[in-house]
Design an enzyme around this catalytic site. Structure first.
Site, PDB file in Angstrom:
ATOM      1  NE  ARG A   1      -4.545  -1.713   0.689  1.00 45.02           N
ATOM      2  CZ  ARG A   1      -5.318  -1.682   1.051  1.00 45.02           C
ATOM      3  NH1 ARG A   1      -5.798  -0.506   2.118  1.00 45.02           N
ATOM      4  NH2 ARG A   1      -6.053  -3.012   0.648  1.00 45.02           N
TER       5      ARG A   1
ATOM      6  NE  ARG B   1      -7.131   5.125   2.385  1.00 51.16           N
ATOM      7  CZ  ARG B   1      -8.016   4.320   3.142  1.00 51.16           C
ATOM      8  NH1 ARG B   1      -9.422   4.385   3.871  1.00 51.16           N
ATOM      9  NH2 ARG B   1      -7.706   3.357   3.322  1.00 51.16           N
TER      10      ARG B   1
ATOM     11  NE  ARG C   1      -8.890   9.699  -1.501  1.00 51.69           N
ATOM     12  CZ  ARG C   1     -10.090   9.253  -1.079  1.00 51.69           C
ATOM     13  NH1 ARG C   1     -10.035   7.901  -0.465  1.00 51.69           N
ATOM     14  NH2 ARG C   1      -9.784   9.511  -0.020  1.00 51.69           N
TER      15      ARG C   1
ATOM     16  CG  ASP D   1      -8.733  -3.130  -4.581  1.00 54.21           C
ATOM     17  OD1 ASP D   1      -8.247  -2.128  -3.831  1.00 54.21           O
ATOM     18  OD2 ASP D   1     -10.083  -4.180  -3.851  1.00 54.21           O
TER      19      ASP D   1
ATOM     20  CE1 TYR E   1     -13.135  -7.349   1.331  1.00 48.45           C
ATOM     21  CE2 TYR E   1     -11.374  -8.767   0.244  1.00 48.45           C
ATOM     22  CZ  TYR E   1     -11.758  -7.672   1.570  1.00 48.45           C
ATOM     23  OH  TYR E   1     -10.599  -7.597   2.620  1.00 48.45           O
TER      24      TYR E   1
END
Ligand code: CP3
Length: 356
Positions: A27, A31, A40, A78, A155
């Site tokens: 990652r 963020r 973003r 992703d 998921y």
């Protein structure tokens, strides 16, 4: 294609000699970086970053520009692109993580799932890979990735993130044949997706088995590792005249390192619950190791971060075969300077482990 200016990441994965231990962070584009948050906002949302090759390339390059000592780039995308391409309708609710419009609940749902064509259905990912490769221009290698079939299945069946995997575990124990059909379709999808990324320019690939460690030992072998083994045996392992190393990362898989090391991959990713030196003794010469600093160490001060880096380097000891990383992704609250202290410490303190 240009030659690589820095190939120590690929060399360490193949246990070839290196000058210092290579480092990257799971990652690493995310963020915690203000420049990521700005991109973003410009793109509108997370999936628009992924679906536009220029944006995906811009954010992939951000950590490399800020931390020039990083030894690898990772495709910005992703793991949930595959279920999205199977027609489940992925979306992100702010602050709530991923969600699907359609959930997989029955054998009929699974039978109806298509196997995505990487070029036709996931062309935006292939475009991102080739765009990033061009922009990197040989600076460092590019890592492609996918989720493991088991992790993707959680998921798809839960409809998003889950704490206890209630529906997925019920399906596994109630109707194991249905679960096997889902995992088999996912393994086929992941194999052609990763091969697509390799042919588009990914120079190593990592399979994220984030939730494999939540299974019993027996179920892990049957429902997660068996499908990763199948994927590994179907991957293109050489491209552009170089080996394309494969990394398997089962979070909380420390109890099963010997069998994961037997799955045919070149390297294993480790979370911070295993001791790196002990893991090295257990897997012997079979695979290289990647990891494994607890990402929450990055909340501590830079001096404490440097001390922990030294401890982990000493635990692995002398010789190649270690790629330094965090034991899981960097979190949004980490100060970028702390990530910088981590990355520079790896090169600063690792030279002594690579002298004759
Ligand atoms: O490592 C990298 O820099 C490459 C990019 C990458 C992302 N997701 C970007 C992302 C990678 C390798 C992933 C993998 C991924 N995605 C995994 C496996 C790895 C892991 O962390 O265990 C999983 C389980 C996912 C699914 C996923 N995607 C979740 C659960 C979330 C929400 C996370 C959260 O903290 O809100 C995402 C979104 C996501 N993927 C973000 C990023 C940068 C944050 C999205 C945002 O900007 O709001």
């Amino acid at each position: 294609m240009t030659d690589l200016k820095n190939d120590r990441f690929l060399r360490a994965l193949l246990k070839q000699p290196v000058d210092v231990t290579p480092v990257w962070m799971m990652r690493q584009a995310g963020r915690y970086l203000p420049e990521y948050r700005a991109s973003r906002a410009k793109a509108g949302d997370f999936m628009s970053l992924c679906k536009n090759a220029e944006f995906a390339c811009e954010v992939t390059m951000q950590p490399l520009d800020r931390f020039p000592q990083l030894d690898a780039a990772i495709l910005f995308s992703d793991i949930l692109t595959i279920p999205d391409a199977m027609g489940q309708g992925l979306y992100f609710e702010t602050g709530e993580g991923p969600r699907f419009k359609k959930v997989v609940s029955t054998l009929a749902d699974i039978e109806a799932l298509p196997i995505p064509d990487p070029q036709k259905d996931l062309g935006y990912v292939m475009n991102a890979v080739s765009t990033i490769r061009k922009e990197l221009n040989g600076r460092v290698p590019l890592i492609g990735f996918s989720g493991s079939p088991w992790t993707l299945a959680t998921y798809m069946v839960e409809g998003g993130s889950s704490k206890d995997f209630r529906k997925t575990k019920a399906m596994l124990y109630d109707t194991p044949q249905a679960m096997h059909l889902l995992l088999d379709k996912l393994a086929q999808s992941v194999t052609s997706y990763l091969n697509g990324q390799i042919l588009a320019g990914a120079q190593a690939v990592q399979i994220f088995d984030t939730w494999g460690g939540n299974l019993s030992s027996a179920a892990y072998q049957e429902f997660s590792l068996a499908y990763m083994r199948k994927i590994v045996s179907g991957l293109v392992r050489e491209h552009e005249g170089r080996k394309v190393p494969v990394i398997l990362f089962t979070k909380n898989g420390g109890l099963w390192l010997e069998s994961i090391a037997d799955a045919g991959a070149d390297a294993l990713g480790l979370d911070w619950t295993c001791d790196l030196g002990e893991a090295r003794r257990r897997v012997g010469n079979k695979v290289a190791l990647q990891g494994n600093m607890d990402p929450t160490v990055l909340y501590a001060n830079p001096e404490a971060i440097r001390t922990e880096v030294k401890r982990i380097l000493a635990s692995y000891g002398k010789g190649s075969g270690h790629v330094f990383n965090l034991g899981h992704g960097i979190t949004p609250e980490v100060k970028p300077e702390h990530a910088g202290a981590f990355i520079s410490a790896v090169h600063e303190f690792s030279g002594q482990y690579h002298q004759e």
